[in-house]
Design a protein around this motif. Sequence first.
Motif, PDB file in Angstrom:
ATOM      1  N   ARG A  15      14.685  -3.898  20.078  1.00 46.55           N
ATOM      2  CA  ARG A  15      14.033  -2.633  19.665  1.00 46.55           C
ATOM      3  C   ARG A  15      13.889  -1.625  20.805  1.00 46.55           C
ATOM      4  N   PHE A  16      14.804  -1.656  21.747  1.00 42.61           N
ATOM      5  CA  PHE A  16      14.759  -0.653  22.811  1.00 42.61           C
ATOM      6  C   PHE A  16      15.057   0.741  22.264  1.00 42.61           C
ATOM      7  N   ASP A  17      15.629   0.803  21.069  1.00 47.22           N
ATOM      8  CA  ASP A  17      15.904   2.102  20.442  1.00 47.22           C
ATOM      9  C   ASP A  17      14.655   2.682  19.786  1.00 47.22           C
ATOM     10  N   LYS A  18      13.586   1.888  19.725  1.00 48.81           N
ATOM     11  CA  LYS A  18      12.332   2.336  19.107  1.00 48.81           C
ATOM     12  C   LYS A  18      11.185   2.083  20.091  1.00 48.81           C
ATOM     13  N   PRO A  19      10.994   2.992  21.046  1.00 52.24           N
ATOM     14  CA  PRO A  19      10.034   2.748  22.135  1.00 52.24           C
ATOM     15  C   PRO A  19       8.565   2.854  21.744  1.00 52.24           C
ATOM     16  N   ILE A  20       8.263   3.204  20.491  1.00 57.88           N
ATOM     17  CA  ILE A  20       6.864   3.360  20.089  1.00 57.88           C
ATOM     18  C   ILE A  20       6.072   2.083  20.377  1.00 57.88           C
ATOM     19  N   GLY A  21       6.694   0.913  20.166  1.00 54.71           N
ATOM     20  CA  GLY A  21       6.002  -0.342  20.419  1.00 54.71           C
ATOM     21  C   GLY A  21       5.691  -0.555  21.886  1.00 54.71           C
ATOM     22  N   ILE A  22       6.575  -0.060  22.750  1.00 52.75           N
ATOM     23  CA  ILE A  22       6.331  -0.162  24.190  1.00 52.75           C
ATOM     24  C   ILE A  22       5.104   0.653  24.564  1.00 52.75           C
ATOM     25  N   PHE A  23       5.020   1.871  24.045  1.00 47.03           N
ATOM     26  CA  PHE A  23       3.896   2.741  24.389  1.00 47.03           C
ATOM     27  C   PHE A  23       2.570   2.179  23.877  1.00 47.03           C
ATOM     28  N   ILE A  24       2.562   1.692  22.638  1.00 50.99           N
ATOM     29  CA  ILE A  24       1.315   1.165  22.066  1.00 50.99           C
ATOM     30  C   ILE A  24       0.839  -0.059  22.840  1.00 50.99           C
ATOM     31  N   LEU A  25       1.774  -0.818  23.380  1.00 58.19           N
ATOM     32  CA  LEU A  25       1.411  -1.972  24.204  1.00 58.19           C
ATOM     33  C   LEU A  25       1.055  -1.553  25.630  1.00 58.19           C
ATOM     34  N   LEU A  26       1.679  -0.481  26.098  1.00 55.66           N
ATOM     35  CA  LEU A  26       1.463  -0.039  27.481  1.00 55.66           C
ATOM     36  C   LEU A  26       0.105   0.628  27.675  1.00 55.66           C
ATOM     37  N   TRP A  27      -0.339   1.429  26.704  1.00 55.38           N
ATOM     38  CA  TRP A  27      -1.593   2.184  26.907  1.00 55.38           C
ATOM     39  C   TRP A  27      -2.776   1.287  27.260  1.00 55.38           C
ATOM     40  N   PRO A  28      -3.072   0.235  26.492  1.00 56.64           N
ATOM     41  CA  PRO A  28      -4.228  -0.608  26.867  1.00 56.64           C
ATOM     42  C   PRO A  28      -4.042  -1.324  28.199  1.00 56.64           C
ATOM     43  N   THR A  29      -2.779  -1.620  28.550  1.00 56.47           N
ATOM     44  CA  THR A  29      -2.517  -2.215  29.859  1.00 56.47           C
ATOM     45  C   THR A  29      -2.907  -1.242  30.965  1.00 56.47           C
TER      46      THR A  29
END
Length: 286
Positions: A15-29
Amino acid sequence: MNLTDRLHQYWLLARFDKPIGIFILLWPTLWALWIAGDGKPDLLVLVVFTLGVVLMRAAGCVINDYADKDFDPHVDRTKLRPIAAGKVSPKEALIVFAVLCLTAFGLVLLMNWYTIGLSFIGAFLTASYPFMKRYTHLPQAYLGAAFGFAVPMAFAAQTNDIPLHGWVLYLAVLLWALVYDTMYAMVDIDDDLKIGVKSTAILFGKRVREITAALQIVILSLLVWIGGEQHLAWPYYGGLAVAAGLAIYQQKLIFYFHKPDCFKAFLNNNWFGLAVFTGLVLAYLV
């Protein structure tokens, strides 16, 4: 299929073509790193955790598709995913998952022993989450436990300790994931009922709006408590006010159970996370 095409399928699988999941996981980190580091997180820790989020989110997507290989072909939204479409074999997916996890673990080895020990718990949560939807109506809560585990790990890496406000932040992040993944599950609720997959969207039923709204109030209350306990400056509360406005907007989107709007509500949580992080950064600058 040539090498370029195969690598492209692996890219889609992760899912590297859909970075929304990366951002949602990154913010709380990032929330955790800024609080643990009093606004000045260690650069190495910041880089390791940012790269770790990217890798472990990808690994989570891969193992999720492996676990759902018998379900995805029957769901409109997922039937074209690489495994479901027969373009990547389950064995290949497991190899990709292992490579991603081992790379992330290599990064964790740059941290202290406390963080290294916690990484095994995080890896277990990530690997086991996709199978929970077979056994419980609360897989979204389990996802929150997995996605949010970067929070205690960030405190451990930054301070070699996890204080009370670190665990409170972990709880807030867990509940936040439960909320946004419930909105996501509302999109698939008809297909999930047909194939027997469990979710909080099904569990909450017609009360899903009231329950998610109540959880959003709890999340914001926990974040307010953290701000008071840490004596954060006023911009932090400005960020929370924006986040509260976004939560209200999300409730408006899911009000009629319209699937495209439920998906928009899920996506909008990216801005919720950014609002809180922006408030944090400005609070420490002030």
